[in-house]
Design an enzyme around this catalytic site. Structure first.
Site, PDB file in Angstrom:
ATOM      1  N   HIS A  97      -5.777   0.751   2.366  1.00 52.94           N
ATOM      2  CA  HIS A  97      -7.075   0.606   3.037  1.00 52.94           C
ATOM      3  C   HIS A  97      -6.809   0.093   4.446  1.00 52.94           C
ATOM      4  CE1 HIS A  97     -11.461  -0.087   3.286  1.00 52.94           C
ATOM      5  NE2 HIS A  97     -11.104  -1.073   4.106  1.00 52.94           N
ATOM      6  N   CYS A  98      -7.215   0.884   5.432  1.00 46.14           N
ATOM      7  CA  CYS A  98      -6.949   0.552   6.825  1.00 46.14           C
ATOM      8  C   CYS A  98      -8.221   0.039   7.489  1.00 46.14           C
ATOM      9  CB  CYS A  98      -6.410   1.771   7.576  1.00 46.14           C
ATOM     10  SG  CYS A  98      -5.984   1.420   9.295  1.00 46.14           S
ATOM     11  N   PRO A  99      -8.299  -1.250   7.839  1.00 44.72           N
ATOM     12  CA  PRO A  99      -9.508  -1.751   8.512  1.00 44.72           C
ATOM     13  C   PRO A  99      -9.645  -1.226   9.933  1.00 44.72           C
ATOM     14  CG  PRO A  99      -7.843  -3.471   8.401  1.00 44.72           C
ATOM     15  CD  PRO A  99      -7.309  -2.324   7.601  1.00 44.72           C
TER      16      PRO A  99
END
Length: 488
Positions: free
Chosen positions: A194-196
């Protein structure tokens, strides 16, 4: 037409009557249409949707907006303050190449952030119940027994045993390389991380765009940083270093931003280049699930053994369609009526209409019961006629009952003012009118026409009148109880 037929006929106005019946919840003047809902409106995951479900993102999008600001501000300053000088002093191709890189970076960023990463649909209640039964049978326990954790299945992929874990949130056995994202609360196929910075998960359907984004952003960052330094050096040769910084303060800001970001961006690009060449994900590499050497027991079953083939599969392979169909319509089991603006008002209106219907039905039924109860009283002596028996102050009993058939109640009259009390008043004598002499004596009973007072026939007719009056008094209370019930 007036008498004589000579006058003109007056125009009559007719209003059209609607033959379509409306339900209690619908108004005949205003009917609301129920709008079909789409699946993204009831999506169970923690996601945000825009443009009627076309754009799908995670809920935590603050860092994504920071990424946009950094790219837009840095590129904007470069095109506004550096490119005009560089285009004159060096070549006009610099702003052209910079513009191509900028649009490619923005396109891949938005494509990564706004797309479905490969979310797996959750099991329906029927599917979840069927899967629970399969697990119970496999574990040898009943539906209420203890289920030993963890729930796993084993499959063989290219000679390697891979475990499929059960997701207690989505109620499914996750396929190989899938994992559940704790931030988005979804199971994602070929989950990478999960890439913010992009505001979304990175999975099977958007991994190639994520890799192209960080790779092109690396080139853009290096490109801007290199030509900003070139701009400062050329100006310092003419006016000195300090004067060059004063003449172009934006170049200083661009150089600082690019210097601190280029290392992480370039390093991230190199790391994902390694993952693509070995056909691994970030999740698998961090856990150490597989080894790149074929000879070991935990070799990677997904690798093709060739760097070029692995890169082609990851970057040039077909994109699988979305499995959640977020823009599809929800098909209701039964059509629902249009909800009014005020639920309590609609409920009250429905209740009042229902009470009116019940009251009308009760009144109609009571009329039948009362007439059925009064019919035997009136026809207990079929030989009497209206000419033979006539009570003082009351009409003859034979007159209103001439058309009655024994044992069959007559239908209610269409007169609007007819009620059960009016029927009883016309048929039965009331107690209040005969207080003190409920039974007629032979002297009080009137003699019918053409009847001798002292004859035996007169005495027998008088006894019939006494029997009828006593029968009226016996049934009067029960009939009045029915009348009271009809008014409730």
């Amino acid at each position: 037409m007036p008498p004589g037929g000579g006058g003109p006929m007056k125009d009559c106005e007719y209003s059209q009557i609607s033959t379509h019946s409306s339900s209690p919840m619908e108004s005949p003047h205003k009917k609301k249409k129920i709008a079909a809902r789409r699946k993204w409106e009831v999506f169970p995951g923690r996601n945000k949707f825009f443009c009627n479900g076309r754009i799908m993102m995670a809920r935590q999008t603050g860092v994504f907006y920071l990424t946009l600001i950094l790219i837009l501000v840095t590129s904007g300053l470069f095109f506004a303050f550096d490119c005009p000088y560089l285009a004159v002093k060096i070549t006009p191709a610099i702003p052209v190449v910079g513009g191509i890189l900028f649009f490619f970076v923005m396109g891949t960023l938005l494509r990564t952030s706004f797309s479905d990463p490969g979310v797996l649909p959750r099991a329906t209640p029927d599917e979840a119940a069927d899967l629970e039964r399969q697990i119970d049978i496999a574990n040898g326990t009943s539906s209420g027994g203890y289920r030993p954790p963890p729930r796993t299945k084993e499959v063989i992929i290219n000679g390697q045993t891979v475990k499929l874990k059960y997701c207690f949130t989505c109620k499914i056995f996750r396929p190989p390389r899938a994992s559940h994202c704790s931030l988005c609360d979804n199971c994602v196929e070929r989950f990478d991380h999960h890439c913010p910075w992009v505001g979304n998960c990175v999975g099977k359907r958007n991994y190639r765009f994520f890799y192209m984004f960080i790779l092109s952003l690396s080139f853009l960052t290096v490109f801007i940083f290199a030509f900003v330094i070139t701009h400062v050096i050329l100006r310092s040769q003419q006016t000195g270093f300090l004067n060059a910084l004063k003449d172009s303060p934006a170049s200083v800001l661009e150089a600082v931003v690019c210097f601190f970001s280029v290392w992480s961006i370039v390093g991230l690009s190199g790391f994902h280049t390694y993952l693509i060449s070995s056909n691994q994900t970030t999740n698998e590499d961090i856990k150490g699930s597989w080894s790149n050497k074929r000879g070991k027991e935990n070799y990677n079953p997904y690798s093709y053994g060739n760097i070029f083939t692995n890169c082609c599969v990851a970057l040039c392979g077909p994109i699988s369609p979305s499995l959640i169909d977020r823009r599809g319509y929800i098909l209701p089991d039964t059509p629902q009526p249009a909800a009014p603006s005020n639920g309590m008002a609609a409920y009250g209106a429905t209740q009042s209409q229902s009470d009116m219907c019940d009251q009308d039905q009760c009144i109609q039924s009571t009329k039948f019961v009362l007439q059925a109860a009064a019919t035997p009283l009136l026809q207990s002596e079929p030989s009497l006629t209206s000419d033979e028996l006539h009570l003082p102050g009351k009409p003859g009993l034979g007159t209103p009952c001439a058309s009655l058939t024994l044992g069959q109640p007559t239908p209610p009259s269409s007169m609007p003012n007819l009620s059960a009390e009016a029927v009883l008043t016309d048929i039965l004598p009331l107690k209040e009118e005969h207080v003190g002499h409920q039974f007629l004596t032979p002297e009080e009973a009137p003699s019918p026409p053409r009847m001798l007072a002292g004859s035996p026939l007169a005495h027998s007719r008088t006894m019939h009148v006494l029997g009828l009056a006593s029968q009226d008094s016996l049934h009067e209370d029960s009939v009045r109880g029915l009348v009271k019930l009809s008014s409730v």
